[in-house]
Scaffold this motif. Structure first.
Motif, PDB file in Angstrom:
ATOM      1  N   PRO A 232       0.823  -1.215   0.000  1.00 37.05           N
ATOM      2  CA  PRO A 232       0.000   0.000   0.000  1.00 37.05           C
ATOM      3  C   PRO A 232       0.856   1.263   0.000  1.00 37.05           C
ATOM      4  N   SER A 233       0.405   2.251  -0.735  1.00 37.91           N
ATOM      5  CA  SER A 233       1.066   3.559  -0.729  1.00 37.91           C
ATOM      6  C   SER A 233       0.529   4.381   0.441  1.00 37.91           C
ATOM      7  N   GLY A 234       1.170   5.500   0.722  1.00 39.51           N
ATOM      8  CA  GLY A 234       0.696   6.377   1.779  1.00 39.51           C
ATOM      9  C   GLY A 234      -0.704   6.886   1.521  1.00 39.51           C
ATOM     10  N   SER A 235      -0.972   7.217   0.251  1.00 41.85           N
ATOM     11  CA  SER A 235      -2.301   7.733  -0.084  1.00 41.85           C
ATOM     12  C   SER A 235      -3.372   6.662   0.076  1.00 41.85           C
ATOM     13  N   TYR A 236      -3.013   5.407  -0.231  1.00 47.31           N
ATOM     14  CA  TYR A 236      -4.000   4.339  -0.081  1.00 47.31           C
ATOM     15  C   TYR A 236      -4.286   4.076   1.391  1.00 47.31           C
ATOM     16  N   LEU A 237      -3.259   4.122   2.228  1.00 51.41           N
ATOM     17  CA  LEU A 237      -3.473   3.948   3.665  1.00 51.41           C
ATOM     18  C   LEU A 237      -4.399   5.036   4.214  1.00 51.41           C
ATOM     19  N   SER A 238      -4.255   6.239   3.666  1.00 54.76           N
ATOM     20  CA  SER A 238      -5.146   7.329   4.085  1.00 54.76           C
ATOM     21  C   SER A 238      -6.586   7.036   3.684  1.00 54.76           C
ATOM     22  N   GLU A 239      -6.764   6.402   2.522  1.00 52.76           N
ATOM     23  CA  GLU A 239      -8.108   6.016   2.079  1.00 52.76           C
ATOM     24  C   GLU A 239      -8.703   4.986   3.040  1.00 52.76           C
ATOM     25  N   VAL A 240      -7.868   4.026   3.458  1.00 54.55           N
ATOM     26  CA  VAL A 240      -8.342   3.011   4.405  1.00 54.55           C
ATOM     27  C   VAL A 240      -8.757   3.673   5.719  1.00 54.55           C
ATOM     28  N   LEU A 241      -7.971   4.628   6.157  1.00 60.06           N
ATOM     29  CA  LEU A 241      -8.291   5.357   7.384  1.00 60.06           C
ATOM     30  C   LEU A 241      -9.643   6.046   7.258  1.00 60.06           C
ATOM     31  N   GLY A 242      -9.922   6.579   6.072  1.00 62.10           N
ATOM     32  CA  GLY A 242     -11.213   7.203   5.825  1.00 62.10           C
ATOM     33  C   GLY A 242     -12.354   6.198   5.902  1.00 62.10           C
ATOM     34  N   VAL A 243     -12.123   4.984   5.400  1.00 69.55           N
ATOM     35  CA  VAL A 243     -13.143   3.929   5.455  1.00 69.55           C
ATOM     36  C   VAL A 243     -13.500   3.616   6.902  1.00 69.55           C
ATOM     37  N   LEU A 244     -12.492   3.594   7.776  1.00 70.91           N
ATOM     38  CA  LEU A 244     -12.729   3.231   9.176  1.00 70.91           C
ATOM     39  C   LEU A 244     -13.549   4.265   9.935  1.00 70.91           C
ATOM     40  N   LYS A 245     -13.655   5.477   9.402  1.00 74.35           N
ATOM     41  CA  LYS A 245     -14.471   6.493  10.061  1.00 74.35           C
ATOM     42  C   LYS A 245     -15.962   6.157   9.975  1.00 74.35           C
ATOM     43  N   THR A 246     -16.332   5.466   8.909  1.00 71.49           N
ATOM     44  CA  THR A 246     -17.733   5.064   8.750  1.00 71.49           C
ATOM     45  C   THR A 246     -17.950   3.576   9.057  1.00 71.49           C
ATOM     46  N   GLN A 247     -16.877   2.787   8.951  1.00 71.71           N
ATOM     47  CA  GLN A 247     -16.951   1.354   9.260  1.00 71.71           C
ATOM     48  C   GLN A 247     -15.841   1.008  10.248  1.00 71.71           C
ATOM     49  N   PRO A 248     -16.017   1.293  11.513  1.00 73.48           N
ATOM     50  CA  PRO A 248     -14.954   1.093  12.503  1.00 73.48           C
ATOM     51  C   PRO A 248     -14.520  -0.369  12.621  1.00 73.48           C
ATOM     52  N   ALA A 249     -13.248  -0.556  12.908  1.00 76.40           N
ATOM     53  CA  ALA A 249     -12.694  -1.894  13.148  1.00 76.40           C
ATOM     54  C   ALA A 249     -12.034  -1.898  14.522  1.00 76.40           C
ATOM     55  N   GLN A 250     -11.928  -3.071  15.111  1.00 77.60           N
ATOM     56  CA  GLN A 250     -11.342  -3.177  16.450  1.00 77.60           C
ATOM     57  C   GLN A 250      -9.844  -3.474  16.423  1.00 77.60           C
ATOM     58  N   MET A 251      -9.345  -3.957  15.301  1.00 81.81           N
ATOM     59  CA  MET A 251      -7.926  -4.298  15.225  1.00 81.81           C
ATOM     60  C   MET A 251      -7.497  -4.448  13.769  1.00 81.81           C
ATOM     61  N   VAL A 252      -6.181  -4.378  13.547  1.00 89.25           N
ATOM     62  CA  VAL A 252      -5.619  -4.642  12.224  1.00 89.25           C
ATOM     63  C   VAL A 252      -4.686  -5.835  12.355  1.00 89.25           C
ATOM     64  N   VAL A 253      -4.866  -6.811  11.480  1.00 86.09           N
ATOM     65  CA  VAL A 253      -4.206  -8.110  11.605  1.00 86.09           C
ATOM     66  C   VAL A 253      -3.204  -8.327  10.471  1.00 86.09           C
ATOM     67  N   ARG A 254      -2.037  -8.845  10.822  1.00 83.18           N
ATOM     68  CA  ARG A 254      -1.043  -9.194   9.809  1.00 83.18           C
ATOM     69  C   ARG A 254      -0.375 -10.509  10.172  1.00 83.18           C
ATOM     70  N   ALA A 255       0.200 -11.158   9.164  1.00 83.93           N
ATOM     71  CA  ALA A 255       0.955 -12.394   9.377  1.00 83.93           C
ATOM     72  C   ALA A 255       2.381 -12.066   9.802  1.00 83.93           C
ATOM     73  N   ALA A 256       3.013 -12.980  10.507  1.00 81.96           N
ATOM     74  CA  ALA A 256       4.348 -12.752  11.057  1.00 81.96           C
ATOM     75  C   ALA A 256       5.385 -12.446   9.975  1.00 81.96           C
ATOM     76  N   TYR A 257       5.196 -12.976   8.765  1.00 79.76           N
ATOM     77  CA  TYR A 257       6.188 -12.765   7.709  1.00 79.76           C
ATOM     78  C   TYR A 257       6.071 -11.385   7.046  1.00 79.76           C
ATOM     79  N   SER A 258       4.972 -10.690   7.298  1.00 85.76           N
ATOM     80  CA  SER A 258       4.741  -9.407   6.630  1.00 85.76           C
ATOM     81  C   SER A 258       5.444  -8.261   7.358  1.00 85.76           C
ATOM     82  N   SER A 259       5.774  -7.232   6.605  1.00 79.08           N
ATOM     83  CA  SER A 259       6.315  -6.013   7.206  1.00 79.08           C
ATOM     84  C   SER A 259       5.282  -5.418   8.156  1.00 79.08           C
TER      85      SER A 259
END
Length: 316
Positions: A232-259
């Motif tokens: 994801p680019s910085g601008s795309y992450l900002s878009e995701v942040l915007g999504v969470l304002k209307t669709q809140p999430a409790q956590m963000v999940v990643r696999a151990a191998y990911s950055s």
């Protein structure tokens, strides 16, 4: 005298031959596992009857593995290959198989086993295009995050072990029965422990958790990757942040191998915990085998949920 010497030599040759055959009979079955979860499962079903090699570790992205000569050498001596399939290993496994020259473990032979062939695949694409990112025609291949899939694979793999190694068929059958009883008891325990997670809204960094979500009733709001396998680019992450304002999430999940950078960025800006899940055996220090893999996975999800709820209560 001459006849006695010949008889001694003959007996010596016969003894050496018998010892050789005994050594062959006792030799462990060489298994080439593509991923740690299948290495662990094969070991659980095979015990001392198998010698298992894992081609990858939990901290590697299995989509992008180099077909090194060391892997080819291991494949050459393999008597059984156990991989996920569904084109998860398409970037390297076909090359390793071809260069090994090992006829017994090629696709279509008893010595080749694909775990994905025995489970109900999720996220099967309706159209295929490289423009859609890292898409798998047969469905999402990350089947190991649902323990019910592990049970299905164990059923089929035990039968395949018995087929390839007929002399130890009874051993594999008994080991499978023992494993299945323990595994079903563990699934019942995990489902009880994880009951509070049902309905929890999450963001995933990579779309690697549909089977975990299906099992536990988690609700995926969105993914940090704009397309599977695309950072994801910085601008795309900002878009995701915007999504969470209307669709809140409790956590963000990643696999151990990911950055951890994208998920940590979102966690900081959205005020939700970032959760690193082992994803497979060895992904975290606690995930030492299949049982502790799910113990640790559920413990981490519950801890993140508790953290999110605490933060919400203390918010102004």
């Amino acid at each position: 005298m001459l006849r006695s010497i010949k008889l001694i030599r003959a007996h010596a040759v016969s003894l050496l031959m018998l010892l050789g055959f005994a050594g062959q009979a006792q030799a462990a079955l060489n298994v080439f596992a593509c991923e740690p979860e299948w290495a662990s499962l094969t070991q659980a079903l095979g015990g001392d009857k198998v010698d298992v090699f894992s081609a990858t570790t939990a901290l590697q992205d299995v989509h992008h593995i180099e077909a090194k000569p060391s892997l080819v050498a291991k494949m050459r001596s393999a008597q059984l290959v156990v991989c996920t399939g569904s084109q998860l290993e398409v970037g390297w496994l076909p090359v390793v198989l071809r260069q090994s020259g090992n006829v017994a473990v090629q696709p279509g032979k008893p010595g080749y086993f694909e775990a994905a062939s025995v489970v109900n695949m999720l996220e099967v694409p309706t159209r295929l295009s490289r423009a859609e990112g890292d898409v798998h025609p047969g469905g999402n291949p990350h089947i190991q995050t649902d323990p019910r899939n592990i049970a299905r694979v164990a059923d089929a793999l035990a039968k395949r072990l018995a087929e390839v190694d007929v002399g130890n068929a009874a051993f594999y059958q008994q080991a499978h029965q023992t494993f299945s009883k323990r595994w079903q008891a563990a699934i019942d325990r995990w489902q009880t422990q994880a009951a509070p997670l049902k309905g929890t809204a999450i963001v995933v960094q990579h779309k690697g958790f549909p089977y975990l979500e299906d099992w536990l009733g988690l609700k995926e709001v969105t993914a940090l990757e704009p397309k599977p396998g695309v950072e994801p680019s910085g601008s795309y992450l900002s878009e995701v942040l915007g999504v969470l304002k209307t669709q809140p999430a409790q956590m963000v999940v990643r696999a151990a191998y990911s950055s951890d950078r994208p998920s940590n960025w979102l966690a900081e800006h959205a005020g939700i915990p970032a959760v690193e899940l082992p994803f497979t055996v060895g992904g975290t220090p606690a995930a030492k085998d299949l049982f502790s893999l799910f113990d640790d996975t559920i413990a981490r999800l519950l801890a993140a949920q508790a953290s999110a709820q605490k933060a919400k209560r203390s918010a102004p």
